[in-house]
Design a protein around this motif. Sequence first.
Motif, PDB file in Angstrom:
ATOM      1  N   UNK A  56       0.829  -1.200   0.000  1.00 31.74           N
ATOM      2  CA  UNK A  56       0.000   0.000   0.000  1.00 31.74           C
ATOM      3  C   UNK A  56       0.871   1.260   0.000  1.00 31.74           C
ATOM      4  N   UNK A  57       2.064   1.160   0.574  1.00 31.63           N
ATOM      5  CA  UNK A  57       2.928   2.328   0.686  1.00 31.63           C
ATOM      6  C   UNK A  57       3.766   2.593  -0.556  1.00 31.63           C
ATOM      7  N   UNK A  58       3.704   1.715  -1.531  1.00 28.06           N
ATOM      8  CA  UNK A  58       4.500   1.927  -2.728  1.00 28.06           C
ATOM      9  C   UNK A  58       3.920   3.044  -3.582  1.00 28.06           C
ATOM     10  N   UNK A  59       4.788   3.773  -4.232  1.00 29.57           N
ATOM     11  CA  UNK A  59       4.386   4.888  -5.064  1.00 29.57           C
ATOM     12  C   UNK A  59       5.567   5.812  -5.242  1.00 29.57           C
ATOM     13  N   UNK A  60       5.414   6.832  -6.049  1.00 33.37           N
ATOM     14  CA  UNK A  60       6.568   7.690  -6.345  1.00 33.37           C
ATOM     15  C   UNK A  60       6.263   9.184  -6.259  1.00 33.37           C
ATOM     16  N   UNK A  61       5.089   9.572  -5.762  1.00 36.12           N
ATOM     17  CA  UNK A  61       4.763  10.995  -5.672  1.00 36.12           C
ATOM     18  C   UNK A  61       5.610  11.654  -4.580  1.00 36.12           C
ATOM     19  N   UNK A  62       5.995  12.908  -4.814  1.00 39.66           N
ATOM     20  CA  UNK A  62       6.958  13.590  -3.958  1.00 39.66           C
ATOM     21  C   UNK A  62       6.400  14.859  -3.321  1.00 39.66           C
ATOM     22  N   UNK A  63       6.592  14.982  -2.023  1.00 43.59           N
ATOM     23  CA  UNK A  63       6.452  16.260  -1.317  1.00 43.59           C
ATOM     24  C   UNK A  63       7.879  16.724  -1.030  1.00 43.59           C
ATOM     25  N   UNK A  64       8.277  17.844  -1.599  1.00 43.32           N
ATOM     26  CA  UNK A  64       9.652  18.313  -1.484  1.00 43.32           C
ATOM     27  C   UNK A  64       9.713  19.638  -0.735  1.00 43.32           C
ATOM     28  N   UNK A  65      10.772  19.835  -0.013  1.00 43.11           N
ATOM     29  CA  UNK A  65      10.922  21.115   0.673  1.00 43.11           C
ATOM     30  C   UNK A  65      12.398  21.479   0.787  1.00 43.11           C
ATOM     31  N   UNK A  66      12.620  22.759   0.968  1.00 42.02           N
ATOM     32  CA  UNK A  66      13.955  23.271   1.243  1.00 42.02           C
ATOM     33  C   UNK A  66      13.821  24.308   2.348  1.00 42.02           C
ATOM     34  N   UNK A  67      14.920  24.569   3.026  1.00 40.12           N
ATOM     35  CA  UNK A  67      14.899  25.518   4.133  1.00 40.12           C
ATOM     36  C   UNK A  67      16.243  26.233   4.196  1.00 40.12           C
ATOM     37  N   UNK A  68      16.207  27.501   4.554  1.00 36.90           N
ATOM     38  CA  UNK A  68      17.449  28.256   4.691  1.00 36.90           C
ATOM     39  C   UNK A  68      17.339  29.226   5.858  1.00 36.90           C
ATOM     40  N   UNK A  69      18.509  29.562   6.413  1.00 37.58           N
ATOM     41  CA  UNK A  69      18.575  30.503   7.527  1.00 37.58           C
ATOM     42  C   UNK A  69      19.356  31.742   7.118  1.00 37.58           C
ATOM     43  N   UNK A  70      18.875  32.873   7.544  1.00 31.05           N
ATOM     44  CA  UNK A  70      19.640  34.105   7.409  1.00 31.05           C
ATOM     45  C   UNK A  70      20.496  34.319   8.654  1.00 31.05           C
ATOM     46  N   UNK A  71      19.896  34.020   9.804  1.00 27.75           N
ATOM     47  CA  UNK A  71      20.597  34.198  11.082  1.00 27.75           C
ATOM     48  C   UNK A  71      21.290  32.888  11.471  1.00 27.75           C
ATOM     49  N   UNK A  72      22.353  32.553  10.763  1.00 23.11           N
ATOM     50  CA  UNK A  72      23.044  31.293  10.978  1.00 23.11           C
ATOM     51  C   UNK A  72      24.355  31.442  11.739  1.00 23.11           C
ATOM     52  N   UNK A  73      24.691  32.679  12.120  1.00 23.20           N
ATOM     53  CA  UNK A  73      25.824  32.882  12.998  1.00 23.20           C
ATOM     54  C   UNK A  73      27.107  33.321  12.340  1.00 23.20           C
ATOM     55  N   UNK A  74      27.165  33.292  11.028  1.00 21.49           N
ATOM     56  CA  UNK A  74      28.374  33.677  10.324  1.00 21.49           C
ATOM     57  C   UNK A  74      28.026  34.061   8.893  1.00 21.49           C
ATOM     58  N   UNK A  75      28.929  34.759   8.239  1.00 17.60           N
ATOM     59  CA  UNK A  75      28.746  35.080   6.825  1.00 17.60           C
ATOM     60  C   UNK A  75      29.617  34.144   6.000  1.00 17.60           C
ATOM     61  N   UNK A  76      28.990  33.400   5.098  1.00 20.77           N
ATOM     62  CA  UNK A  76      29.736  32.429   4.292  1.00 20.77           C
ATOM     63  C   UNK A  76      28.996  32.184   2.984  1.00 20.77           C
ATOM     64  N   UNK A  77      29.401  31.151   2.265  1.00 17.30           N
ATOM     65  CA  UNK A  77      28.812  30.882   0.948  1.00 17.30           C
ATOM     66  C   UNK A  77      27.325  30.574   1.018  1.00 17.30           C
ATOM     67  N   UNK A  78      26.846  30.126   2.169  1.00 16.96           N
ATOM     68  CA  UNK A  78      25.421  29.825   2.296  1.00 16.96           C
ATOM     69  C   UNK A  78      24.562  31.083   2.324  1.00 16.96           C
ATOM     70  N   UNK A  79      25.197  32.262   2.325  1.00 13.33           N
ATOM     71  CA  UNK A  79      24.440  33.510   2.201  1.00 13.33           C
ATOM     72  C   UNK A  79      23.717  33.580   0.858  1.00 13.33           C
ATOM     73  N   UNK A  80      24.114  32.735  -0.087  1.00 12.53           N
ATOM     74  CA  UNK A  80      23.505  32.730  -1.420  1.00 12.53           C
ATOM     75  C   UNK A  80      22.238  31.884  -1.502  1.00 12.53           C
ATOM     76  N   UNK A  81      21.816  31.297  -0.398  1.00 12.99           N
ATOM     77  CA  UNK A  81      20.702  30.340  -0.437  1.00 12.99           C
ATOM     78  C   UNK A  81      19.438  30.945  -1.043  1.00 12.99           C
ATOM     79  N   UNK A  82      19.093  32.149  -0.642  1.00 16.71           N
ATOM     80  CA  UNK A  82      17.875  32.777  -1.162  1.00 16.71           C
ATOM     81  C   UNK A  82      17.964  32.955  -2.679  1.00 16.71           C
TER      82      UNK A  82
END
Length: 422
Positions: free
Chosen positions: A146-172
Motif C-alpha cells: 500500500x505504501x509503494x508509489x513515487x509521488x513527492x512532497x519536497x521542501x527546502x529551508x534556509x537561515x539568514x541568522x546562521x551565525x556567520x557570513x559564508x557561501x550559504x548567504x547565497x541560499x535565497x
Amino acid sequence: MFTNPVMLAQDNVSRSMDEELESTVELFNSMPQTRQRFKKLVCAVATVAAAFVSAALVSASVYRKHAGTPAAREAVVVQDWMKVRVPYEKCAKHFTDCTQSHCCKGTNIYCWQTNVGTGMCQKWSSKGWPGKELEGPNTLVPVDPIQMGSSLFCFSAYRVNKGTSDADDNAYNLLLAQKKYGAGIFGCEMWRVYSDVDANLDDYKVIKVSGNDFFQSRRPETGGWGGNQWVNTPFFRQVWKKIYEEYPQGGFSTKQWVVKADPDTLFVPARLTARLQNQPVPKTGLYIEHCKGVMFGFFGSLEVMSKTAALILFQNLDNCYTKEIPWKGDWIARKYGWYGEDLFAQRCMDRHGVKKIWQFDLVADGTCPQGRPWGKEEDKKWIPDSVTCSERDTFVAFKPLKFPDKYFACLNAINGGRTYII
C-alpha cells in the motif's frame, strides 16, 4: 543462522564509475548488490521458528514487476520481502563476528556469511566464502504494498541568522533562480520553502519559523563547508513541526515520499521519481542512506524518506529532542559537535522502528568523502563540475553548488546544453 525461504527485494548499492576502478572482476561479482536494485535469493531450508517460515512461504507471491529505472538496473520481479539495514548501535564492529546481529556498524560494511555459516563484518567477502550476506529476521522484513508509489512532497529551508557570513548567504538567490526555471524542488508535485525570516520567492511567500533555542551551539570548523554556523537542529525542529501542521488533510500526507533538498543541492525530481516507482516500503516506513564509508549515512544534502517514515519522525519529534536522543551530550556530540538535523532525524527514526536501505549512487555529494570523485576524497571543498554532472547520469542530486552560475552550469550539463539566464 537465518536463511531466507523466499526471493527478496534488495536495496540498491550499485557501484559508481569511480568505484569500479577499485577492484577486480572477482570482487565485483562477490558484492551483494551490484548494478541491480533488487536481488533474487535462492530458496533454501531455514532453521528458524516454524511460524516465521510458514508466514514467509505463504507470502512468496508476486505483487509487482520492476519495470526498470534510468539507473541501469535489471528488470526483476519484486516479492513480499525486502532487505533492510539495521541501526548502527545494534550492529557488530568491523572485522568482528556478526552471527547474532546480522549487521555491521557503518555504511558499506557487510555481514558476510563465512564458509562455516557464521558471519563476519568486512567490506568484501573472503575467498572460499559463499559471497552472500548472512540474513536474519531483522534484515528481511515484509513489504507493505500500500505504501509503494513515487509521488513527492519536497521542501527546502534556509537561515539568514546562521551565525556567520559564508557561501550559504547565497541560499535565497539560489532558490529564487531555481523557482524561475522550475528546477530542484520546484519540479516536484508539491513543494514548500521555509526560513527564519520573512521573504518571498516571486509570488510565493516563504513559510517563516521561529524558536527561542536557535542560537545554542556552533558547528566546529573542520575545513569544509558550514563551519561556525549555529547547529541547525533547533531550526529544523520548527520546520518539521510546520510540515506536520498540514497533516492529515494535505501537504506531505497526500504524497508517498518526503524529500528535503538543501538550497545548494541540484536535485532532479524526475530521476528520483523513476527510481522510487517500484521501491518496496515496509510497514514502519523507509529512509535512504546515501553516504558510503561513514557511521551514519543519512546526509542532509538530500533526505529521502517515505511518508510513514516522515510521520513517525514528526510524531516523535519532541520526545527525541528533549529526552530520547542525547544529541547534545553523547560521545558523538562531544567529539564532533552537537547533532545536525540529519543525524538527529536518522537516530530518531531508528529509535522508533523506521527501516533503511543504502543507495550509494543517489547523490554526488561533496560533503561525503566517498561521494567525491576518485582522488578527491580528501578535498573537503570539492564541488561537482560539468563533467561530473554529465557523466553521473543516473545520480539524483549534486552537492554543493553554492553559487547560481555553478548550479546552472551543472544543470546545463545534465540537460544537454540548455541555456539558463541568471
